[in-house]
Enzyme design. Structure first.
Site, PDB file in Angstrom:
ATOM      1  CB  CYS A   3      -0.924   0.009   1.207  1.00 46.19           C
ATOM      2  SG  CYS A   3      -1.993   1.469   1.277  1.00 46.19           S
TER       3      CYS A   3
ATOM      4  CD  GLU B   1      -0.302  -1.770  -5.792  1.00 45.45           C
ATOM      5  OE1 GLU B   1       0.601  -1.166  -6.409  1.00 45.45           O
ATOM      6  OE2 GLU B   1      -0.294  -1.957  -4.566  1.00 45.45           O
TER       7      GLU B   1
END
Length: 271
Positions: free
Chosen positions: A2, A114
């Site tokens: 993350c 992402e």
């Protein structure tokens, strides 16, 4: 992993979701659609209030800095590299094990970004080696639109170069726990595009469903063997993902337009 996420909900909204008992208005943060490492972020934690005789843990909404600095660290220089802790090893790594046992938090988000990686890039990611530049960004979020509650750790660090009464004498920092990305089909998948989170990236933030919040935040639970089952991934089929503009790759860009769903990947990107 993350490395970027969005957080637009305010304290009033989060207070209702997490049953917050205490938050300071001066710690209010503006909506952030491109949260990057070292920024200040919201975190939910259970901790006794300062300057009181009541030992009862109180559910608080706190403003922390993203990038954990261990209490024993001589300098905070490594914070930007410690934004993520792996669920598989968090209980044993020197930088995280004390926080895992005693200082756990929930980091609320709308969802996370992402960048899709090809097969060779994924192999390098698993091996911990440097990758080529990332490609098409996707926004990943709960399919039902609920808060994405990321499992986190927090830590206190004392800057010994400053006097006790200096406002910057104490740093409170945090890290997001990550786990293996789901290989099961997404609840809502882009077309064309990846049909599972693992097709985007091999890692993902560990999402805590509401039934685990109290146990995760409970500071009286300190036994790693008792805590590790809480690191199990949630049930499958809760997430969706869609492509967003590559403008999110620049941390200077920040606005709700970053969350706009594209009809497909931008030209020249993977998928």
């Amino acid at each position: 992993m993350c490395g970027r996420y969005a957080a637009s909900r305010g304290p009033e909204d989060l207070a209702g979701v997490f049953e917050i008992e205490k938050w300071e208005p001066e710690e209010t943060l503006a909506p952030d659609y491109n949260v990057a490492p070292t920024k200040e972020v919201y975190a939910v934690l259970d901790r006794p209030l300062k300057d009181t005789d009541d030992p009862r843990p109180v559910r608080q909404l706190r403003k922390l800095k993203w990038g954990l600095v261990p209490s024993w660290s001589k300098t905070p220089e490594g914070a930007a590299r410690m934004i993520n802790a792996r669920a598989e090893t968090v209980h044993e790594k020197p930088s995280y094990r004390r926080a895992f046992a005693a200082r756990r938090c929930v980091i609320p988000a709308d969802g996370y970004y992402e960048w899709v990686t090809g097969a060779q890039e994924r192999d390098l990611e698993v091996e911990g080696k440097k990758k080529r530049p990332r490609k098409q960004p996707y926004f990943v979020l709960p399919a039902d639109g609920s808060v994405f509650a990321m499992a986190g750790l927090y830590e206190f660090w004392r800057d010994k170069t400053l006097p006790d009464d200096h406002p910057g004498a104490w740093w409170v920092t945090c890290s997001v726990i990550t786990t293996e990305a789901e290989t099961s089909p997404l609840a809502v998948a882009p077309e064309p595009g990846p049909h599972s989170l693992a097709e985007i990236h091999p890692r993902m933030p560990l999402m805590l469903t509401p039934d685990r919040w109290d146990a995760w935040l409970d500071p009286s639970r300190t036994d790693p063997h008792d805590l590790r089952p809480l690191l199990a991934p949630p049930r499958e089929g809760l997430m969706r993902a869609y492509p967003v503009t590559t403008a999110v790759s620049n941390v200077r860009n920040n606005g709700p337009e970053l969350l706009k769903e594209l009809e497909g990947p931008e030209e020249g990107t993977l998928f």
